[in-house]
Design a protein around this motif. Sequence first.
Motif, mmCIF file in Angstrom:
data_model
loop_
_atom_site.group_PDB
_atom_site.id
_atom_site.type_symbol
_atom_site.label_atom_id
_atom_site.label_comp_id
_atom_site.label_asym_id
_atom_site.label_seq_id
_atom_site.Cartn_x
_atom_site.Cartn_y
_atom_site.Cartn_z
ATOM 1 N N GLY A 124 0.821 -1.197 0.000
ATOM 2 C CA GLY A 124 0.000 0.000 0.000
ATOM 3 C C GLY A 124 0.856 1.248 0.000
ATOM 4 N N GLU A 125 0.179 2.386 -0.035
ATOM 5 C CA GLU A 125 0.866 3.673 -0.069
ATOM 6 C C GLU A 125 1.494 3.994 1.279
ATOM 7 N N ASN A 126 2.656 4.635 1.239
ATOM 8 C CA ASN A 126 3.331 5.105 2.436
ATOM 9 C C ASN A 126 3.761 6.536 2.199
ATOM 10 N N VAL A 127 3.337 7.438 3.063
ATOM 11 C CA VAL A 127 3.658 8.860 2.909
ATOM 12 C C VAL A 127 4.504 9.312 4.097
ATOM 13 N N GLU A 128 5.642 9.897 3.786
ATOM 14 C CA GLU A 128 6.512 10.459 4.820
ATOM 15 C C GLU A 128 6.543 11.972 4.680
ATOM 16 N N GLN A 129 6.476 12.660 5.815
ATOM 17 C CA GLN A 129 6.385 14.110 5.822
ATOM 18 C C GLN A 129 7.482 14.688 6.711
ATOM 19 N N HIS A 130 8.137 15.741 6.203
ATOM 20 C CA HIS A 130 9.218 16.388 6.946
ATOM 21 C C HIS A 130 9.199 17.894 6.718
ATOM 22 N N PRO A 131 9.558 18.706 7.715
ATOM 23 C CA PRO A 131 9.927 18.279 9.068
ATOM 24 C C PRO A 131 8.689 18.047 9.929
ATOM 25 N N SER A 132 8.878 17.566 11.125
ATOM 26 C CA SER A 132 7.737 17.381 12.020
ATOM 27 C C SER A 132 7.363 18.695 12.708
ATOM 28 N N THR A 133 8.348 19.569 12.885
ATOM 29 C CA THR A 133 8.079 20.903 13.414
ATOM 30 C C THR A 133 8.886 21.904 12.605
ATOM 31 N N LEU A 134 8.325 23.087 12.451
ATOM 32 C CA LEU A 134 8.967 24.126 11.654
ATOM 33 C C LEU A 134 8.664 25.477 12.287
ATOM 34 N N SER A 135 9.707 26.173 12.685
ATOM 35 C CA SER A 135 9.538 27.493 13.270
ATOM 36 C C SER A 135 10.098 28.524 12.299
ATOM 37 N N VAL A 136 9.284 29.499 11.926
ATOM 38 C CA VAL A 136 9.721 30.526 10.977
ATOM 39 C C VAL A 136 9.390 31.900 11.512
ATOM 40 N N GLN A 137 10.198 32.850 11.083
ATOM 41 C CA GLN A 137 9.959 34.244 11.431
ATOM 42 C C GLN A 137 8.877 34.789 10.509
ATOM 43 N N GLU A 138 8.016 35.595 11.072
ATOM 44 C CA GLU A 138 6.962 36.204 10.264
ATOM 45 C C GLU A 138 7.559 36.886 9.039
ATOM 46 N N GLY A 139 6.967 36.614 7.891
ATOM 47 C CA GLY A 139 7.461 37.210 6.650
ATOM 48 C C GLY A 139 8.365 36.291 5.851
ATOM 49 N N ASP A 140 8.934 35.292 6.547
ATOM 50 C CA ASP A 140 9.784 34.326 5.846
ATOM 51 C C ASP A 140 8.922 33.266 5.165
ATOM 52 N N SER A 141 9.591 32.398 4.397
ATOM 53 C CA SER A 141 8.885 31.310 3.715
ATOM 54 C C SER A 141 9.003 30.015 4.503
ATOM 55 N N ALA A 142 8.025 29.149 4.313
ATOM 56 C CA ALA A 142 8.018 27.820 4.943
ATOM 57 C C ALA A 142 7.836 26.780 3.850
ATOM 58 N N VAL A 143 8.585 25.692 3.975
ATOM 59 C CA VAL A 143 8.482 24.603 2.999
ATOM 60 C C VAL A 143 8.334 23.279 3.738
ATOM 61 N N ILE A 144 7.355 22.518 3.357
ATOM 62 C CA ILE A 144 7.108 21.189 3.935
ATOM 63 C C ILE A 144 7.167 20.179 2.790
ATOM 64 N N LYS A 145 7.877 19.076 3.022
ATOM 65 C CA LYS A 145 8.061 18.091 1.960
ATOM 66 C C LYS A 145 7.439 16.737 2.324
ATOM 67 N N CYS A 146 6.876 16.102 1.330
ATOM 68 C CA CYS A 146 6.316 14.765 1.509
ATOM 69 C C CYS A 146 6.797 13.857 0.394
ATOM 70 N N THR A 147 7.061 12.620 0.741
ATOM 71 C CA THR A 147 7.384 11.614 -0.257
ATOM 72 C C THR A 147 6.339 10.514 -0.191
ATOM 73 N N TYR A 148 6.118 9.864 -1.320
ATOM 74 C CA TYR A 148 5.157 8.776 -1.366
ATOM 75 C C TYR A 148 5.776 7.584 -2.070
#
Lengths: 111, 112
Positions: free
Chosen positions: A1-25
């Motif tokens: 079956g499908e397996n999805v991994e997501q990173h990071p588990s926590t992400l702290s960013v300064q207001e105005g900056d960009s955030a990126v979350i990655k997932c693999t399947y």
Amino acid sequence: GENVEQHPSTLSVQEGDSAVIKCTYSDSASNYFPWYKQELGKRPQLIIDIRSNVGEKKDQRIAVTLNKTAKHFSLHITETQPEDSAVYFCAATDSWGKFQFGAGTQVVVTP
Amino acid sequence: ETGVTQTPRHLVMGMTNKKSLKCEQHLGHNAMYWYKQSAKKPLELMFVYNFKEQTENNSVPSRFSPECPNSSHLFLHLHTLQPEDSALYLCASSQGQGETQYFGPGTRLLVL
């Protein structure tokens, strides 16, 4: 079956900056990739999605990119604001229509 | 926000109690789902119904018993639960299986 991994588990960013979350399947037949945002004490809500015939999709400050060859997709949030603080979940749907969710990313936007 | 509703929103029960969770969708969808959400864990799919027929049971213990009398209503009957069953139980619906899912607000369950 499908397996999805997501990173990071926590992400702290300064207001105005960009955030990126990655997932693999794992299932190359997966064809639909939604992203959900869940604020504290609230239900998960769809914020953006992408299908396998598209490489990128944008909606104001959020965008999703899909790399089918590498089997990964990412959520990009630009110009982050405090109200972007939440848990974000990716998901992949296989050809049988079954959703598999990632473990979630806790995003904290600090002023 | 009112497309998928769940009752009760909070439930405390003893291990010998029997209770039921209710989900109702007003979106005209044909598929409905039960998920369990525990702290620090991914959303766990429990059951899937498509056109009132159960299409998936994700190895859920028999102390959880789903019921789908029609495409708009979904129940989760609970009996002799364990403390580790304490979690947020989310209902979702979609037009068809595999399409965008819309979640209810969840029932916060505490088993003592």
